[in-house]
Write a protein that holds these residues in place. Structure first.
Motif, PDB file in Angstrom:
ATOM      1  N   VAL A 361       0.607  -1.091   0.218  1.00  0.00           N
ATOM      2  CA  VAL A 361       0.259  -0.052   0.127  1.00  0.00           C
ATOM      3  C   VAL A 361       1.287   0.850   0.142  1.00  0.00           C
ATOM      4  O   VAL A 361       1.723   1.459   0.992  1.00  0.00           O
ATOM      5  N   SER A 362       0.514   2.034  -0.835  1.00  0.00           N
ATOM      6  CA  SER A 362       1.495   3.385  -1.144  1.00  0.00           C
ATOM      7  C   SER A 362       0.624   3.922   0.095  1.00  0.00           C
ATOM      8  O   SER A 362      -0.226   4.047   0.377  1.00  0.00           O
ATOM      9  N   GLU A 372       9.977  10.400  -3.802  1.00  0.00           N
ATOM     10  CA  GLU A 372       9.858   9.848  -2.886  1.00  0.00           C
ATOM     11  C   GLU A 372       8.636   9.094  -2.127  1.00  0.00           C
ATOM     12  O   GLU A 372       7.527  10.136  -2.084  1.00  0.00           O
ATOM     13  N   VAL A 373       8.097   8.037  -2.198  1.00  0.00           N
ATOM     14  CA  VAL A 373       7.538   7.201  -1.780  1.00  0.00           C
ATOM     15  C   VAL A 373       7.389   6.079  -0.818  1.00  0.00           C
ATOM     16  O   VAL A 373       8.420   5.606  -1.220  1.00  0.00           O
ATOM     17  N   SER A 374       6.888   5.761   0.079  1.00  0.00           N
ATOM     18  CA  SER A 374       6.813   4.811   0.784  1.00  0.00           C
ATOM     19  C   SER A 374       5.665   3.996   1.139  1.00  0.00           C
ATOM     20  O   SER A 374       4.895   4.394   0.370  1.00  0.00           O
ATOM     21  N   PHE A 375       6.140   2.815   0.907  1.00  0.00           N
ATOM     22  CA  PHE A 375       4.890   2.095   1.055  1.00  0.00           C
ATOM     23  C   PHE A 375       5.026   1.102   2.005  1.00  0.00           C
ATOM     24  O   PHE A 375       5.983   0.064   2.239  1.00  0.00           O
ATOM     25  N   ILE A 479      -1.575  -0.491  -4.241  1.00  0.00           N
ATOM     26  CA  ILE A 479      -2.446   0.784  -4.135  1.00  0.00           C
ATOM     27  C   ILE A 479      -2.824   1.050  -2.939  1.00  0.00           C
ATOM     28  O   ILE A 479      -1.069   1.680  -2.368  1.00  0.00           O
ATOM     29  N   PHE A 480      -3.238   1.919  -3.005  1.00  0.00           N
ATOM     30  CA  PHE A 480      -3.751   3.210  -2.374  1.00  0.00           C
ATOM     31  C   PHE A 480      -4.838   2.991  -1.252  1.00  0.00           C
ATOM     32  O   PHE A 480      -6.080   2.652  -1.840  1.00  0.00           O
ATOM     33  N   LYS A 481      -5.284   2.886  -0.526  1.00  0.00           N
ATOM     34  CA  LYS A 481      -6.621   2.234   0.694  1.00  0.00           C
ATOM     35  C   LYS A 481      -6.441   3.362   1.628  1.00  0.00           C
ATOM     36  O   LYS A 481      -5.633   3.959   2.317  1.00  0.00           O
TER      37      LYS A 481
END
Length: 831
Positions: A361-362, A372-375, A479-481
């Motif tokens: 999940v992003s 920069e993105v955290s997962f 995905i994002f939720k």
């Protein structure tokens, strides 16, 4: 996986919002998937549009026969209408694409498309195939058949209906029939590297509808037909096949195709077109649909039959050892086609049997290149099987965690990865909208995507697992939720967006005078602390100020509106304007469009940001217009563009005493088809007209009318239509007030119309009506019912089947002038 159909039926019946939920299978669905794993046969159903498909047959072959089943829709339904929103054309095609995918999730089929566009109704396949570019669409069809490799193809329509039905329908059958002969031809080159393939049989899904009556069909020669009872009952789901088919068809919400399920016997017929007729009544006669079909498959078949026979509904994980062995054997097959299909299927079955839940999940719904993105990673094993998580990798970011972790029964393992989105990654978009299209075809640069229903997501997570000593990799979309107070857990796709987008709210601006107008442009940022400038590109004879606007936006997701003043030329003119935003030396010229309905996943679309501007010498009488929406159109907004005050009315407003303040009252398209209350308020509309008002009724269809009559005088609706948008228009009453005041209407006002002239014209009417226009498609008789006007009491009643709902939003100057005359009728004496 194929078994997801019954799972989604379960969710649908229990009121769960499932458009983007992950698959969580119970043992019934797992068992169904094992049965399908043991069937090696494929059926392709083929037709022209979304909603043309026979969901009873698709569900029957998928769920009863256990065949791999797919629907090839030649178009995405872009030319239809939209009963749930304002999206039309390409955006409607996106909605209908997702509605088909939602339908397939229920009936168990797969989905394919060609690049052909639904350009509107066509009366003959010759016209259709010319506009589509037959050779290119044929290549698409051949490529998809070679990719899917069906043993049997079933056409929805027949090849002998030219001129009797929609040209797209007949064309789909003609393309299928020709492709059947070409797919096995090694000299015919399609788009990709798929090898030639020859289906065994081609059928036509006939019925009494094609014979015009049940009696004629009952008497028809059925020696070349097969029949199936598609009303079979599935005890494991508690549903009949026809009930599942109805749920599937009901996903076509934009077309108003909600369907009530039936129970009991339901016969479907298919008629042989090409190939050998099966003497035993089995469409797969002569085709080995067992594992013996592939070299090395016999051992796999024996192993999987044991899995099916010994399946423990209370402990599905007991099947995992044999499933792993079978998976290893499948990976060694030489037949690349069945190896790829069955490897994917069995891996998903192993995942379901073990209760494995794998998710990435992003931390945010979208990102831009270089951000920069955290997962957040979650992995849980809900079985007693020995499972180890060996590696997790986010692709294509090339960030991973190689720590081997034992996944103990029902103990969640979580970790976080951070990485930078690659600079050269493509933005999320529907692949067929990335380039400029023609009237009949989408342009697709990457031919490997042709046929696919949607664009593969570009950020994925790969889980590498050790299950009982076997290494199994699973790749999933990131995905994002988030949690919604009403809906609960809501899933969305993780999207890649440009740093900035810009949109012009009004897609058409009409300049009825030479005065300048404000053009507001909304800039949306996908990053924090963005700074840049924006200019507005205009046609050569238009002037804009200021030349450039500097802007800054502090927060990601925020919007800022800037305003340009646009001055038109003195003479009539039309063209397009488009914004260009410059950030960090890079130009951005796309707008972001979000489509969000409960029955389909949320869609993010990027399209060229532009709007039409029209300098129009137009006159009008009156100002206040009442509008009663029907199936939904953008006519009210269009009338506001030329200075009218438009009030949209509901049934409580529709009283003759209230309506008398309006200079005219207009009914939107198909109001009398969709509004159940119309039968009650129609008499108030007629009373308003009788007392001196002007009532304009736009097109309705004769089928499903909610009123006894659409007019105060006798008027019969027909299926007459003129689909050639450039068909010559003749004036039947050239001196009539409506064609002369306050604007003189001439033949040039019918230039530049789009898609069609009009539809569902009346073909018979009372003597009180005056027909004003005559038009027809090539080779047809004149159609005189497109615009009818009658004096009724002190007022005027106008019925029109002209496609103003298409022409006004497209900024067609002549359509505006004619509609203004309709609204002004009866008020010209004051001139």
């Amino acid at each position: 996986m194929k078994f997801r159909s019954l799972f989604f039926v379960f969710l649908f019946l229990n009121g769960v919002l499932f458009a983007q939920q992950p698959i969580k299978s119970n043992t019934t669905e797992i068992y169904e998937s094992i049965q399908k794993l043991n069937f090696l046969g494929s059926v392709l159903y083929l037709a022209a549009h979304p909603d043309d498909e026979n969901t009873r047959l698709i569900s029957y072959f998928s769920n009863q026969v256990k065949a791999r089943t797919a629907y090839l829709s030649i178009t995405r339904g872009d030319g239809g209408q939209n009963l749930i929103g304002s999206e039309l054309k390409e955006l409607l095609g996106v909605i209908r694409t997702q509605e088909l995918l939602a339908a397939r999730r229920i009936d168990g089929g797969e989905q394919f498309f060609t690049r052909a566009k639904d350009f509107g109704y066509s009366k003959h396949p010759d016209e259709t195939l010319e506009i589509w570019n037959k050779d290119e669409v044929l290549k698409d069809v051949v490529s998809i058949i070679r990719k899917f490799k069906p043993d049997v193809i079933i056409n929805r329509f027949n090849t002998e209906s030219a001129g009797k039905t929609h040209g797209h329908h007949t064309s789909s059958a003609l393309l299928s029939s020709e492709a059947f002969d070409l797919v096995g031809d090694t000299t015919f080159k399609s788009h990709n590297l798929y090898k030639p393939w020859q289906p065994k049989r081609l059928f036509f899904n006939t019925s009494s509808w094609f014979y015009s009556s049940k009696e004629k069909f009952d008497r028809a020669d059925k020696s070349k037909m097969l029949s199936f009872d598609t009303g079979v009952f599935y005890p494991l789901s508690g549903l009949s096949n026809t009930e599942i088919a109805a749920l599937s068809r009901s996903q076509h919400q934009s077309q108003g195709f909600g369907n009530t399920g039936t129970r009991g016997e339901q016969k479907e017929y298919i008629e042989l077109v090409k190939g050998e007729f099966p003497s035993n009544g089995n469409v797969f006669e002569g085709i080995d649909t067992t594992w013996s079909r592939v070299v090395g498959g016999a051992e796999i078949g024996q192993l999987l039959k044991k899995v099916e026979s010994n399946f423990d509904f209370k402990n599905p994980s007991a099947s995992i050892p044999n499933l792993l062995k079978a998976s290893q054997l499948i990976s060694d097959l030489k037949d690349e086609h069945w190896k790829a299909i069955k490897s994917k299927e069995i891996k998903e079955i192993i995942l379901a049997c073990s209760g494995l839940y794998l998710e990435a999940v992003s931390s945010q719904p979208s990102a831009y290149p270089s951000e920069e993105v955290s997962f957040s990673i979650d992995a849980i094993n809900r079985s007693t099987q020995n499972v180890k998580l060996k590696n997790v990798q986010i692709l294509p970011l090339d960030i991973s965690d190689n720590s081997t972790v034992v996944l103990q029964n029902n103990k969640n393992q979580s970790l976080t990865l951070k990485g930078v989105i690659p600079v050269d990654i493509h933005s999320t978009n529907s692949y067929w909208l990335n380039q400029q299209s023609t009237l009949g075809m989408y342009s697709v640069a990457d031919t490997n995507l042709i046929g696919d229903p949607e664009t593969p997501k570009n950020i994925k997570v790969n889980f590498s697992l050790d299950i009982n000593g076997y290494v199994v990799d699973y790749q999933k979309d990131v995905i994002f939720k988030y949690n919604d107070p009403v809906k609960g857990e809501v899933y969305q796709s993780f999207e890649i967006l440009p740093k900035v987008t810009a949109s012009i709210a009004n897609k058409v601006t009409i300049f009825e005078t030479g005065n300048a107008k404000e053009i507001p442009i909304t800039i949306r940022s996908s990053k924090d602390n963005i700074k840049g400038s924006i200019i507005l590109c205009t046609p050569n004879d238009w002037e804009v100020s200021p030349e450039k606007v500097e802007f800054s936006i502090a927060k990601k997701g925020e919007e800022k509106t800037v305003v340009f003043m646009l001055s038109p030329p003195d003479n009539q003119s039309e063209g397009f304007i488009s914004p260009i935003v410059k950030v960090d030396g890079v130009d951005y010229s796309q707008e972001l469009i979000e489509i969000d309905y409960n029955h389909i996943p949320k869609q993010t679309i990027l399209m060229a940001s532009e709007a039409k501007v029209v300098r129009l010498d137009i006159k009008k009488k009156g100002n206040l217009i009442g509008y009663i929406q029907g199936a939904g159109d953008q006519v009210p907004a269009s009338l506001r563009h030329i200075g009218y005050t438009v009030v949209e009315l509901n049934e409580k407003d529709i009283k003759a005493t209230n309506l008398k303040k309006f200079d005219a009252v207009v009914l939107g398209i198909r109001t009398y088809n969709v509004d159940n209350k119309a039968t009650f308020y129609q008499k108030e509309l007629h009373k308003y007209t009788e007392n001196g008002g002007t009532l304009i009724v736009q097109y309705n269809t004769s089928r499903g009318l909610k009123v006894d009559e659409v007019a105060p005088f006798s008027l019969r609706l027909s299926r007459d239509r003129v689909v050639e948008e450039d068909a010559k228009v003749k004036f039947l009453a050239k001196d009539h007030e409506l064609l002369n005041l306050p604007n003189i209407i001439n033949e040039s006002d019918f230039n530049g119309w789009i898609q069609e002239r009009g539809l569902y014209f009346p073909d018979k009417w009372a003597k009180e009506f005056t027909p004003l226009l005559s038009m027809h498609d090539k080779g047809e008789s004149a159609k005189k019912g497109s615009l009818l006007v009658a004096k009724y009491g002190k007022g005027y009643f106008i019925y029109t089947g002209l496609s103003f709902f298409r022409e006004l939003p497209a900024g067609v100057p002549g359509a505006y002038k004619l509609f203004a005359n309709m609204l002004s009728i009866g008020k010209n004496k004051s001139k």
